[in-house]
Design an enzyme around this catalytic site. Structure first.
Site, mmCIF file in Angstrom:
data_model
loop_
_atom_site.group_PDB
_atom_site.id
_atom_site.type_symbol
_atom_site.label_atom_id
_atom_site.label_comp_id
_atom_site.label_asym_id
_atom_site.label_seq_id
_atom_site.Cartn_x
_atom_site.Cartn_y
_atom_site.Cartn_z
ATOM 1 N N GLU A 147 0.847 -1.191 0.000
ATOM 2 C CA GLU A 147 0.000 0.000 0.000
ATOM 3 C C GLU A 147 0.880 1.238 0.000
ATOM 4 O O GLU A 147 1.860 1.296 0.740
ATOM 5 C CB GLU A 147 -0.888 0.064 1.247
ATOM 6 N N LYS A 171 -6.224 -4.090 15.158
ATOM 7 C CA LYS A 171 -7.421 -4.418 14.380
ATOM 8 C C LYS A 171 -8.392 -5.201 15.256
ATOM 9 O O LYS A 171 -7.980 -6.100 15.982
ATOM 10 C CB LYS A 171 -7.049 -5.240 13.148
ATOM 11 N N LYS A 183 -6.617 3.625 9.849
ATOM 12 C CA LYS A 183 -6.258 3.059 8.547
ATOM 13 C C LYS A 183 -7.429 2.208 8.065
ATOM 14 O O LYS A 183 -7.590 1.060 8.472
ATOM 15 C CB LYS A 183 -4.975 2.232 8.674
#
Length: 574
Positions: free
Chosen positions: A287, A467, A518
């Protein structure tokens, strides 16, 4: 005659006793006093909706809602793979109601696990549904406000499942032993200071130290998303029942007193993907993300990202010899393009910035998700940064230092090395830690391991990408964010590679106080849903006069000796 008289007396006595019981029943509950108060206040206020006013008045005396049922359903995530949705039903004013639901996707610590067959996702979803059915009677009668107690119950329920899964895998290994993986052979390289072809005879060579072996990946237990999804659903149910936005509810769980000012997390927006799954030779940049300058609203940041993205599409189409190029989109929500040079995606963004009047290093910065764990060739003991081009862990440090010297607008590197390369992490921290964030994503320990160790020093990084996946509960998220802040590190809340459709991640980012968020790119619906929720939260905070702004990027001190810090931004007020 006497029989009839006795029967009448008995009925009279029963009516009297019934009246006495009713009077005692209403007296204990203060019904008559409250009814009198309600009627008096209704008469004095003269509301247009009399019964609505009475309903609201008596609602404050009703029993708190309690969980009456948990239900699981199989749904699809953003990539079309099966996952589980946890639904919470509560008894509210004597009525059983569906309050809310939540969905989270399964994610693995192992990079190859995301490529598993669909039947594994189906199997995991089926087990998760069964777990939710088993948990339903355990949670019945509990209040959704008891987040810590419920999360502890979920963790206690999950712990034996981990042991069962470990035993099952051990039995499988014993039944069909896997062949031993060959250790990478030592790599020889020219001795320092020797030039190719210099001197006579054979050239001296240095045997490079073999790389540390890959750590055994954390096993993902089939069904584990049931735990994380249910924990989130309970938090959402509590916020719905209290008519409080989820981000405020999460912040209340974190702090006894709500702050007067909220800082929106700075979005790290994915623009390009040039990783191992992209065409071309370049593997290093899974990314390429943009980080807006401090002092901007989320709306301004997204407008800038969209403008830049549209310009990049124009440039790609202009360079195509066969007409408009096909826009391949990564599951991360950004364009999947090929590259033959490491600088190629960065040059493309630089050119786009010039066309739209943006200045790299002033208006916006860059971040690179290197995903180094996906680049390692264990036979060679090196990272394959370009197809056919390999770099040792020590050479990767030189690569990053050179890249940032040539492009100082790079503000962050994510997973620049494997977690096993701790020596190189330390060297990289000394070289770049004072002017570039070094974030550990896959290189970080799982949340449960971070909480057990109570340390953020392995590997030495600026912060961690957290996460909400699998078995992670809301209480564990609160704990790990407290740990990150206590260690003076930077917290990033991220989304997994295969994300579910839902917007709770935005509320979690604001409520937990993440410095960065993000969420991926702007080209997939499950990603933009979360950005839209960020915009809604920002608008609410603006209307309430509680929106604050970050004024500069601060880099944690990772070691005693660091290079000079990079350029600081000028504080801005909006």
């Amino acid at each position: 005659m006497s029989y009839r008289a006795g029967d009448a007396a008995r009925r009279a006595r029963e009516r009297y006793e019934l009246k006495q019981a009713a009077a005692e029943f209403y007296r204990k509950l203060s019904v008559t006093e409250r009814l009198e108060e309600a009627l008096n206040s209704t008469f004095c206020l003269g509301p247009e909706d009399v019964y609505g006013h009475l309903a609201n008045y008596f609602a404050q005396f009703s029993k708190p809602p309690t969980i009456c049922q948990i239900r699981g359903r199989k749904v699809l995530d953003g990539t079309g793979e099966p996952t589980v949705e946890a639904e919470v039903f509560c008894t509210v004013k004597n009525m059983d109601k569906r309050i809310c639901s939540s969905v989270i996707s399964a994610a693995s610590e192992h990079p190859k696990a995301s490529k598993g067959p669909e039947q594994e996702s189906n199997h995991s979803a089926d087990i998760a549904i069964q777990w939710l059915n088993d948990l339903s009677p355990k949670l019945r009668g509990m209040s959704p406000d008891e987040q810590n107690k419920i999360d502890q119950l979920l963790s206690d329920f999950y712990q034996p499942k981990i042991e069962e899964e470990k035993e099952r895998r051990q039995m499988e290994r014993e039944a069909s032993p896997m062949p031993l993986q060959p250790e990478p052979s030592p790599v020889t390289s020219p001795a320092p200071g020797k030039k190719k072809g210099s001197g006579k005879g054979k050239k001296a060579a240095v045997v490079e130290k073999p790389i540390p072996p890959e750590e055994t990946p954390e096993a993902v237990v089939p069904g584990s998303p049931a735990i994380g999804a249910l924990s989130l659903a309970v938090a959402k149910a509590s916020s719905v029942l209290s008519k409080t936005p989820l981000y405020l509810h999460i912040r209340a769980l974190r702090n006894e007193k709500l702050p007067t000012e909220f800082f929106m997390p700075t979005p790290m927006i994915s623009i390009l993907s040039c990783g191992t799954s992209s065409p071309g030779k370049l593997n290093l940049m899974k990314e390429v993300l943009i980080i807006p300058q401090t002092g901007l609203t989320v709306q301004q940041s997204l407008d800038m990202a969209l403008m830049l993205q549209n310009q990049i599409v124009k440039q790609i189409n202009a360079a195509s010899k066969t007409g408009p190029a096909i826009k391949n989109v990564s599951p991360l929500g950004c364009m999947l393009i090929g590259g033959d040079r490491i600088e190629q995606p960065l040059d493309l963004i630089c050119e786009a910035c010039q066309h739209v009047g943006l200045e790299l290093g002033t208006n916006l910065y860059l971040a690179i998700n290197c995903a180094a764990h996906e680049l390692m060739d264990y036979n060679k003991g090196k990272y394959e940064v370009l197809s056919g081009t390999f770099k040792s862990p020590d050479e990767m440090i030189d690569l990053y230092v050179d890249l940032i010297n040539r492009q100082p607008a790079i503000l962050a590197l994510l997973d620049p090395l494997r977690k096993e390369d701790t020596v190189q992490w330390e060297s990289l921290a000394k070289a770049l830690g004072s002017k570039c964030y070094l974030f550990a994503d896959a290189a970080s320990k799982p949340v449960c391991k971070l909480l057990e160790s109570g340390s953020m020093n392995s590997p030495p990084c600026s912060g961690t990408v957290i996460k909400h996946t699998n078995e992670i509960t809301i209480s564990q998220l609160l704990g790990v964010f407290k740990l990150i802040e206590g260690e003076n590190r930077v917290a990033v809340l991220g989304c997994p590679y295969k994300e579910s459709v839902g917007d709770s991640t935005a509320d979690l980012a604001v409520g937990l106080g993440a410095r960065f968020v993000k969420l991926g790119g702007l080209l997939r619906g499950e990603r933009t849903t979360k950005y839209n929720r960020l915009l809604a939260i920002e608008d609410e905070l603006t209307q309430a006069g509680a929106l604050g702004f970050w004024t500069k990027n601060e880099f944690p001190v990772l070691c005693e000796v660091q290079n000079q810090p990079g350029p600081q931004e000028t504080p801005e007020t909006q």
